[in-house]
Design a protein around this motif. Structure first.
Motif, PDB file in Angstrom:
ATOM      1  N   THR A  67      51.361  77.135 -12.016  1.00 53.55           N
ATOM      2  CA  THR A  67      50.642  77.687 -11.159  1.00 53.55           C
ATOM      3  C   THR A  67      51.308  77.388  -9.593  1.00 53.55           C
ATOM      4  N   PRO A  68      52.742  77.776  -9.634  1.00 54.93           N
ATOM      5  CA  PRO A  68      53.405  77.461  -8.270  1.00 54.93           C
ATOM      6  C   PRO A  68      52.726  78.614  -7.292  1.00 54.93           C
ATOM      7  N   GLY A  69      52.260  77.814  -6.144  1.00 49.26           N
ATOM      8  CA  GLY A  69      51.459  78.958  -5.170  1.00 49.26           C
ATOM      9  C   GLY A  69      50.222  79.510  -5.666  1.00 49.26           C
ATOM     10  N   GLU A  70      49.579  79.018  -6.572  1.00 54.79           N
ATOM     11  CA  GLU A  70      48.377  79.681  -6.857  1.00 54.79           C
ATOM     12  C   GLU A  70      47.349  78.486  -6.984  1.00 54.79           C
ATOM     13  N   ILE A  71      46.223  78.711  -6.954  1.00 52.80           N
ATOM     14  CA  ILE A  71      45.148  77.629  -7.439  1.00 52.80           C
ATOM     15  C   ILE A  71      45.439  77.148  -8.668  1.00 52.80           C
ATOM     16  N   ALA A  72      45.489  75.641  -8.579  1.00 53.51           N
ATOM     17  CA  ALA A  72      45.604  74.901  -9.830  1.00 53.51           C
ATOM     18  C   ALA A  72      44.549  75.369 -11.041  1.00 53.51           C
ATOM     19  N   ARG A  73      44.744  75.415 -12.205  1.00 52.76           N
ATOM     20  CA  ARG A  73      43.727  75.637 -13.121  1.00 52.76           C
ATOM     21  C   ARG A  73      43.143  74.258 -13.380  1.00 52.76           C
ATOM     22  N   ALA A  74      43.893  73.175 -13.162  1.00 50.59           N
ATOM     23  CA  ALA A  74      43.075  71.774 -13.287  1.00 50.59           C
ATOM     24  C   ALA A  74      43.677  70.807 -12.177  1.00 50.59           C
ATOM     25  N   VAL A  75      42.849  69.947 -11.806  1.00 52.84           N
ATOM     26  CA  VAL A  75      43.510  69.039 -10.614  1.00 52.84           C
ATOM     27  C   VAL A  75      43.574  67.603 -11.298  1.00 52.84           C
ATOM     28  N   PRO A  76      44.535  67.303 -11.977  1.00 48.00           N
ATOM     29  CA  PRO A  76      44.966  66.120 -12.488  1.00 48.00           C
ATOM     30  C   PRO A  76      45.003  65.026 -11.088  1.00 48.00           C
ATOM     31  N   ALA A 134      45.026  67.412   4.303  1.00 51.41           N
ATOM     32  CA  ALA A 134      46.272  67.117   3.853  1.00 51.41           C
ATOM     33  C   ALA A 134      47.107  68.187   4.320  1.00 51.41           C
ATOM     34  N   ALA A 135      48.654  68.029   4.404  1.00 46.09           N
ATOM     35  CA  ALA A 135      49.361  68.914   4.730  1.00 46.09           C
ATOM     36  C   ALA A 135      49.376  70.101   3.846  1.00 46.09           C
ATOM     37  N   ARG A 136      50.186  71.146   4.104  1.00 48.25           N
ATOM     38  CA  ARG A 136      50.407  72.196   3.171  1.00 48.25           C
ATOM     39  C   ARG A 136      50.960  71.952   1.738  1.00 48.25           C
ATOM     40  N   GLY A 137      50.019  72.461   0.974  1.00 49.91           N
ATOM     41  CA  GLY A 137      50.687  72.399  -0.563  1.00 49.91           C
ATOM     42  C   GLY A 137      50.381  71.199  -1.203  1.00 49.91           C
ATOM     43  N   PHE A 138      49.311  70.205  -0.634  1.00 52.09           N
ATOM     44  CA  PHE A 138      48.837  69.172  -1.449  1.00 52.09           C
ATOM     45  C   PHE A 138      47.853  69.499  -2.157  1.00 52.09           C
ATOM     46  N   GLY A 139      47.218  70.763  -2.293  1.00 53.93           N
ATOM     47  CA  GLY A 139      46.188  70.826  -3.382  1.00 53.93           C
ATOM     48  C   GLY A 139      44.732  70.924  -2.828  1.00 53.93           C
ATOM     49  N   LYS A 140      44.620  71.199  -1.438  1.00 56.43           N
ATOM     50  CA  LYS A 140      43.027  71.482  -0.878  1.00 56.43           C
ATOM     51  C   LYS A 140      42.439  72.314  -1.538  1.00 56.43           C
ATOM     52  N   THR A 141      43.018  73.573  -1.561  1.00 57.49           N
ATOM     53  CA  THR A 141      42.231  74.720  -1.721  1.00 57.49           C
ATOM     54  C   THR A 141      41.863  74.883  -3.473  1.00 57.49           C
ATOM     55  N   SER A 142      43.029  74.232  -4.162  1.00 57.92           N
ATOM     56  CA  SER A 142      42.347  73.960  -5.690  1.00 57.92           C
ATOM     57  C   SER A 142      41.436  72.935  -5.869  1.00 57.92           C
ATOM     58  N   LEU A 143      41.470  71.872  -4.945  1.00 57.57           N
ATOM     59  CA  LEU A 143      40.255  70.875  -4.955  1.00 57.57           C
ATOM     60  C   LEU A 143      38.913  71.504  -4.824  1.00 57.57           C
ATOM     61  N   ASP A 197      37.199  76.281   3.613  1.00 56.32           N
ATOM     62  CA  ASP A 197      38.557  76.126   3.504  1.00 56.32           C
ATOM     63  C   ASP A 197      39.270  76.231   4.863  1.00 56.32           C
ATOM     64  N   GLU A 198      40.451  75.543   5.281  1.00 57.75           N
ATOM     65  CA  GLU A 198      40.946  75.627   6.552  1.00 57.75           C
ATOM     66  C   GLU A 198      40.428  75.593   7.730  1.00 57.75           C
ATOM     67  N   ILE A 199      39.276  74.163   7.632  1.00 56.70           N
ATOM     68  CA  ILE A 199      38.209  74.152   8.553  1.00 56.70           C
ATOM     69  C   ILE A 199      38.891  73.875  10.057  1.00 56.70           C
ATOM     70  N   ILE A 219      50.309  64.708 -16.391  1.00 55.95           N
ATOM     71  CA  ILE A 219      49.559  65.419 -16.885  1.00 55.95           C
ATOM     72  C   ILE A 219      49.741  66.691 -16.666  1.00 55.95           C
ATOM     73  N   ALA A 220      50.035  66.913 -15.403  1.00 56.36           N
ATOM     74  CA  ALA A 220      50.153  68.331 -14.775  1.00 56.36           C
ATOM     75  C   ALA A 220      51.363  69.127 -15.574  1.00 56.36           C
ATOM     76  N   LEU A 221      52.514  68.314 -15.869  1.00 53.32           N
ATOM     77  CA  LEU A 221      53.740  68.672 -16.609  1.00 53.32           C
ATOM     78  C   LEU A 221      53.362  68.874 -18.013  1.00 53.32           C
ATOM     79  N   TYR A 266      54.482  65.518  -5.053  1.00 52.79           N
ATOM     80  CA  TYR A 266      53.898  66.752  -4.287  1.00 52.79           C
ATOM     81  C   TYR A 266      53.547  67.905  -5.183  1.00 52.79           C
ATOM     82  N   PRO A 267      52.256  68.369  -5.254  1.00 55.09           N
ATOM     83  CA  PRO A 267      51.597  69.108  -6.219  1.00 55.09           C
ATOM     84  C   PRO A 267      52.409  70.329  -6.183  1.00 55.09           C
ATOM     85  N   TYR A 268      52.952  71.041  -5.066  1.00 53.52           N
ATOM     86  CA  TYR A 268      53.473  72.344  -5.145  1.00 53.52           C
ATOM     87  C   TYR A 268      54.700  72.160  -5.883  1.00 53.52           C
ATOM     88  N   SER A 269      55.501  71.136  -5.700  1.00 50.60           N
ATOM     89  CA  SER A 269      56.787  71.002  -6.271  1.00 50.60           C
ATOM     90  C   SER A 269      56.590  70.714  -7.700  1.00 50.60           C
TER      91      SER A 269
HETATM   92  N1  LIG Z   1      46.010  68.015  -8.652  1.00 41.70           N
HETATM   93  C1  LIG Z   1      47.122  69.295  -9.024  1.00 41.70           C
HETATM   94  N2  LIG Z   1      47.956  68.829  -9.916  1.00 41.70           N
HETATM   95  C2  LIG Z   1      48.915  69.619 -10.107  1.00 41.70           C
HETATM   96  N3  LIG Z   1      49.246  70.832  -9.304  1.00 41.70           N
HETATM   97  C3  LIG Z   1      48.266  71.175  -8.115  1.00 41.70           C
HETATM   98  C4  LIG Z   1      47.141  70.306  -8.138  1.00 41.70           C
HETATM   99  N4  LIG Z   1      46.468  70.550  -7.040  1.00 41.70           N
HETATM  100  C5  LIG Z   1      47.129  71.815  -6.636  1.00 41.70           C
HETATM  101  N5  LIG Z   1      48.300  71.935  -7.462  1.00 41.70           N
HETATM  102  C6  LIG Z   1      49.336  72.984  -7.137  1.00 41.70           C
HETATM  103  O1  LIG Z   1      49.747  72.719  -5.896  1.00 41.70           O
HETATM  104  C7  LIG Z   1      49.997  73.943  -5.149  1.00 41.70           C
HETATM  105  C8  LIG Z   1      49.361  73.918  -4.125  1.00 41.70           C
HETATM  106  O2  LIG Z   1      47.937  73.937  -3.874  1.00 41.70           O
HETATM  107  P1  LIG Z   1      46.879  74.616  -3.077  1.00 41.70           P
HETATM  108  O3  LIG Z   1      47.110  75.837  -2.741  1.00 41.70           O
HETATM  109  O4  LIG Z   1      45.525  74.178  -3.521  1.00 41.70           O
HETATM  110  O5  LIG Z   1      47.295  73.546  -1.887  1.00 41.70           O
HETATM  111  P2  LIG Z   1      46.798  73.492  -0.477  1.00 41.70           P
HETATM  112  O6  LIG Z   1      46.793  72.259  -0.069  1.00 41.70           O
HETATM  113  O7  LIG Z   1      45.466  74.426  -0.186  1.00 41.70           O
HETATM  114  O8  LIG Z   1      48.092  74.307   0.357  1.00 41.70           O
HETATM  115  P3  LIG Z   1      47.822  75.200   1.752  1.00 41.70           P
HETATM  116  O9  LIG Z   1      47.694  74.211   2.791  1.00 41.70           O
HETATM  117  O10 LIG Z   1      49.064  76.031   1.844  1.00 41.70           O
HETATM  118  O11 LIG Z   1      46.687  76.147   1.622  1.00 41.70           O
HETATM  119  C9  LIG Z   1      49.599  75.116  -6.158  1.00 41.70           C
HETATM  120  O12 LIG Z   1      50.870  75.535  -6.792  1.00 41.70           O
HETATM  121  C10 LIG Z   1      48.925  74.563  -7.119  1.00 41.70           C
HETATM  122  O13 LIG Z   1      48.972  75.040  -8.226  1.00 41.70           O
END
Ligand SMILES: Nc1ncnc2c1ncn2[C@@H]1O[C@H](COP(=O)(O)OP(=O)(O)OP(=O)(O)O)[C@@H](O)[C@H]1O
Ligand SMILES: [Mg+2]
Length: 378
Positions: A7-16, A47-56, A159-161, A227-229, A255-258
């Motif tokens: 799920t690059p750029g999408e909500i993660a389906r699980a958050v290991p 956290a900075a962009r792409g660290f998984g805040k929205t997914s969490l 989100d984005e408080i 686990i994510a891989l 880095y979760p996005y990477s």
């Molecule tokens: N725990 C996790 N394990 C693996 N991948 C994750 C995890 N959490 C998020 N990701 C992945 O990381 C990427 C960024 O996730 P997310 O959009 O939730 O981050 P964000 O911090 O909200 O980013 P932004 O600041 O850009 O809104 C997505 O591709 C998502 O699928």
């Protein structure tokens, strides 16, 4: 051929890797659902962009729903303001027509419409009910929360408080302060996520910092990354070789996005494998080359938002290496004083590109960005 489960750029389906956060959430949900009490502190994962805040935050929402709570989700920063967004969502999701909650929602909207609402300035003190210092709408909003929790607990997710309007934040925090003092039996909770500047931004607006619990959201450790891989592939009957996993870990650097990018591009490079197939290190190397374009596009978009003084500061930092650097060494590299750095420093922190590290140092937030800056300026 099977489509990629990543799920690059999408909500993660699980958050290991987020077990700690989820354990804390479960404990708060117990207070809310089992004890039917207010969760008195507003939790902010940052956290900075792409660290998984929205997914969490989405995972928090899933769990709250599973426990039988109602949930309301807002992404702060819209014109009607934070409180307006929350009550609009409540109106949309709950059946409010002609109910007590509906009336309360209308009354908040009315008080939000009062001219001058958005211009409330300064800070305020904890106050008795008749205190005129309460931000406009705070009482009415409190009443909405009470009315919305008569049957089921309510979880508000923001989100984005860091983008929320000052008046809205003040009203929310004030209402929570007041509920804590008077209505600890109101089963409501707020969970929020934001950029690393969220604590500073919020502290400038509200005085009750103790009402907020800030939690930095870090990089994934290698077990979580693995686990994510491996997890999503295994569900489709596909294995990663150990060598492929190691190589992918060294590319993603937690880095979760990477992690999602390298996994997804390795999956494609392996020919979108069928059950029984294997992802090997060759697929990871091929994938690495093709993901560079995506990662560079991300970095270039960030770079293009920077002014020339911000770019100079980033370049100086990148020239000093990937790790934390001191302000004085950045200033020395630029031939200026540390005072000259304060404006670009603050802007870059607001953009989530750098963050304060231990002992007054500064560091890049996104793995690979320093390398990008060096190549950009080479
Ligand atoms: N725990 C996790 N394990 C693996 N991948 C994750 C995890 N959490 C998020 N990701 C992945 O990381 C990427 C960024 O996730 P997310 O959009 O939730 O981050 P964000 O911090 O909200 O980013 P932004 O600041 O850009 O809104 C997505 O591709 C998502 O699928
Ligand atoms: Mg997000």
């Amino acid at each position: 051929m099977q489509p990629s489960p990543y799920t690059p750029g999408e909500i993660a389906r699980a958050v290991p890797g987020r077990a700690h956060q989820l354990a804390e959430l479960d404990e708060r949900l117990s207070v809310l659902v089992d004890l039917r009490r207010l969760v008195g502190r507003i939790r902010v994962d940052h956290a900075a962009r792409g660290f998984g805040k929205t997914s969490l935050l989405r995972e928090y929402q899933r769990r709250a729903v599973l426990r039988g709570a109602d949930t309301v989700w807002v992404t702060a920063g819209e014109p009607q303001g934070l409180i307006g967004q929350i009550v609009d969502e409540l109106r949309r999701t709950a059946d409010t027509d002609g109910t007590a909650l509906g009336d309360k929602v209308d009354s908040v909207r009315l008080s939000l419409g009062v001219p001058g609402f958005a211009s409330a300035t300064g800070t305020f003190r904890p106050a008795a009910r008749e205190d005129g210092n309460a931000p406009a709408g705070a009482r009415a909003f409190e009443d909405v929360i009470r009315a919305a929790t008569t049957e089921r607990p309510l979880v508000i997710l923001v989100d984005e408080i860091q983008s929320a309007d000052a008046a809205g934040l003040r009203t929310l925090v004030y209402a929570w302060q007041h509920l804590q003092a008077e209505g600890a039996d109101v089963p409501a909770a707020v969970f929020a996520a934001g950029l690393p500047n969220a604590p500073e931004t919020i502290a400038e607006i509200v005085t009750f910092s103790e009402r907020l619990a800030y939690r930095p959201l870090g990089a994934l450790d290698s077990v979580a990354e693995e686990i994510a891989l491996v997890g999503p592939a295994r569900l489709l009957g596909v294995q990663w070789t150990q060598e492929a996993v190691s190589r992918a870990l060294s590319i993603a650097q937690g880095y979760p996005y990477s992690v999602q990018l390298i996994a997804d591009s390795a999956w494609t490079a392996a020919g979108r494998p069928d059950p029984g197939a294997v992802i090997d290190v060759v697929a990871v190397e091929t994938g690495h080359r093709s993901m560079q374009a995506d990662l560079e596009a991300l970095f270039r978009a960030r770079w293009s938002t920077c002014s020339s003084s911000e770019r100079r500061m980033l370049t100086a930092m990148a020239g000093l290496g990937d790790g934390p650097t001191s302000r004085s060494s950045i200033a020395a590299a630029l031939g200026t004083g540390t005072n000259q750095l304060s404006t670009p420093r603050a802007r870059l922190i607001d953009k989530g590109l750098i963050q304060p590290a231990d002992r007054g140092m500064l560091e890049f937030t996104i793995p690979g960005f320093a390398t990008f800056v060096r190549s950009e300026c080479a």
